[in-house]
Write a protein that holds these residues in place. Structure first.
Motif, PDB file in Angstrom:
ATOM      1  N   GLU A  14       0.716  -1.053  -0.345  1.00 29.19           N
ATOM      2  CA  GLU A  14      -0.026  -0.048  -0.069  1.00 29.19           C
ATOM      3  C   GLU A  14       0.478   1.149  -0.459  1.00 29.19           C
ATOM      4  O   GLU A  14       0.698   2.383  -0.488  1.00 29.19           O
ATOM      5  CB  GLU A  14      -0.436   0.051   0.850  1.00 29.19           C
ATOM      6  N   SER A  15       2.461   1.290   0.588  1.00 30.97           N
ATOM      7  CA  SER A  15       3.169   2.259   0.734  1.00 30.97           C
ATOM      8  C   SER A  15       3.394   2.353   0.187  1.00 30.97           C
ATOM      9  O   SER A  15       3.694   3.729  -0.759  1.00 30.97           O
ATOM     10  CB  SER A  15       3.861   2.591   1.775  1.00 30.97           C
ATOM     11  N   ARG A  16       3.546   1.773  -1.147  1.00 31.24           N
ATOM     12  CA  ARG A  16       4.574   1.590  -2.063  1.00 31.24           C
ATOM     13  C   ARG A  16       3.614   2.158  -3.350  1.00 31.24           C
ATOM     14  O   ARG A  16       4.088   2.561  -4.586  1.00 31.24           O
ATOM     15  CB  ARG A  16       4.944   0.370  -2.812  1.00 31.24           C
ATOM     16  N   ALA A  17       2.760   1.772  -3.635  1.00 24.57           N
ATOM     17  CA  ALA A  17       1.851   2.239  -4.550  1.00 24.57           C
ATOM     18  C   ALA A  17       1.557   3.188  -4.194  1.00 24.57           C
ATOM     19  O   ALA A  17       1.526   4.439  -5.059  1.00 24.57           O
ATOM     20  CB  ALA A  17       0.437   1.903  -4.407  1.00 24.57           C
ATOM     21  N   ALA A  95       5.553  -3.429  -5.213  1.00 27.90           N
ATOM     22  CA  ALA A  95       6.659  -3.061  -5.788  1.00 27.90           C
ATOM     23  C   ALA A  95       5.703  -1.899  -5.826  1.00 27.90           C
ATOM     24  O   ALA A  95       6.325  -0.556  -6.334  1.00 27.90           O
ATOM     25  CB  ALA A  95       7.739  -3.174  -6.760  1.00 27.90           C
ATOM     26  N   GLY A  96       4.670  -2.109  -6.315  1.00 31.49           N
ATOM     27  CA  GLY A  96       3.289  -0.456  -6.868  1.00 31.49           C
ATOM     28  C   GLY A  96       3.732  -0.607  -8.086  1.00 31.49           C
ATOM     29  O   GLY A  96       2.821   0.743  -8.912  1.00 31.49           O
ATOM     30  N   LEU A  97       3.841  -1.351  -9.371  1.00 26.89           N
ATOM     31  CA  LEU A  97       3.710  -1.287 -10.190  1.00 26.89           C
ATOM     32  C   LEU A  97       3.208  -1.419 -11.109  1.00 26.89           C
ATOM     33  O   LEU A  97       1.946  -2.426 -11.080  1.00 26.89           O
ATOM     34  CB  LEU A  97       4.985  -1.907 -11.168  1.00 26.89           C
ATOM     35  N   ILE A  98       2.395  -0.726 -12.592  1.00 25.94           N
ATOM     36  CA  ILE A  98       1.293  -1.621 -13.710  1.00 25.94           C
ATOM     37  C   ILE A  98       2.440  -2.049 -14.007  1.00 25.94           C
ATOM     38  O   ILE A  98       3.110  -2.314 -15.511  1.00 25.94           O
ATOM     39  CB  ILE A  98       0.756  -0.662 -14.128  1.00 25.94           C
TER      40      ILE A  98
END
Length: 193
Positions: A14-17, A95-98
């Motif tokens: 969540e924090s990476r996003a 890791a928060g990537l698309i």
């Protein structure tokens, strides 16, 4: 395997996003060889990065040159290829990537496996819907010709089946949609509230 445990990390998905100001997800492009998956994947990634999104593109050919270079094209090897890609994509989502994937992924059970590894919430299935005859006409790598000559065995669409997705989130029909229109239909879907 019995002595393995997950290490709890202080930095969360969540924090990476939040740091990237985006909703991580996997946009899973599936379709026959020559359908236009790689073209649409590249255009989609360019569009997303141009608007400030953090992305990563996993393409079938590139993955087969590295991560999955030990695999052939038997049904079992194709399943393992998709399993590995799914696990990598899941890590990139964490890791928060698309993540944009471009794989034939011909079998429904393998796409179901990918969805289960990645998670329903993050998985967006996109069918690049191009008729076999058009894929053969395009034949950008000459693979259909080789398959028809018997030089390639178990080639999807020729002597190995392609199971059309029953309920994809998005269908891009390349016979009557431009690349730009196909990309826009994917973006429209992922930007829905």
């Amino acid at each position: 395997m019995h002595n393995l445990t997950s290490h709890i990390l202080a930095t969360t998905a969540e924090s990476r996003a939040r740091q990237k100001n985006q909703t991580p997800r996997v946009i899973w492009l599936t379709g026959l060889s020559g359908s236009g998956k790689s073209t649409i994947a590249n255009a989609l990634e360019q569009r997303l990065t141009a608007t400030g999104h953090h992305t990563y593109l996993l393409d079938g050919d590139n993955v087969r040159l590295g991560l999955c270079k030990d695999l052939g094209f038997s049904d079992q090897d194709r399943e393992e290829n998709i399993r590995r890609v799914s696990e990598v994509a899941r890590l990139f989502v964490d890791a928060g990537l698309i993540v944009i994937t471009s794989f034939i992924s011909p079998f429904e059970k393998d796409r179901v496996l990918a969805r289960s590894v990645i998670g329903d919430k993050a998985f967006v299935e996109v069918h690049i819907d191009t008729p076999l005859a058009e894929c053969e006409r395009r034949d950008p790598k000459g693979l259909y010709h080789k398959a028809r000559q018997g030089q390639i065995k178990q080639f999807t669409g020729i002597d190995s089946p392609y199971e059309v997705p029953r309920h994809p989130h998005v269908s891009v029909m390349t016979m009557n949609q431009t690349v730009e229109a196909g990309v826009q239909s994917i973006i429209d879907h992922i930007e829905r509230p």
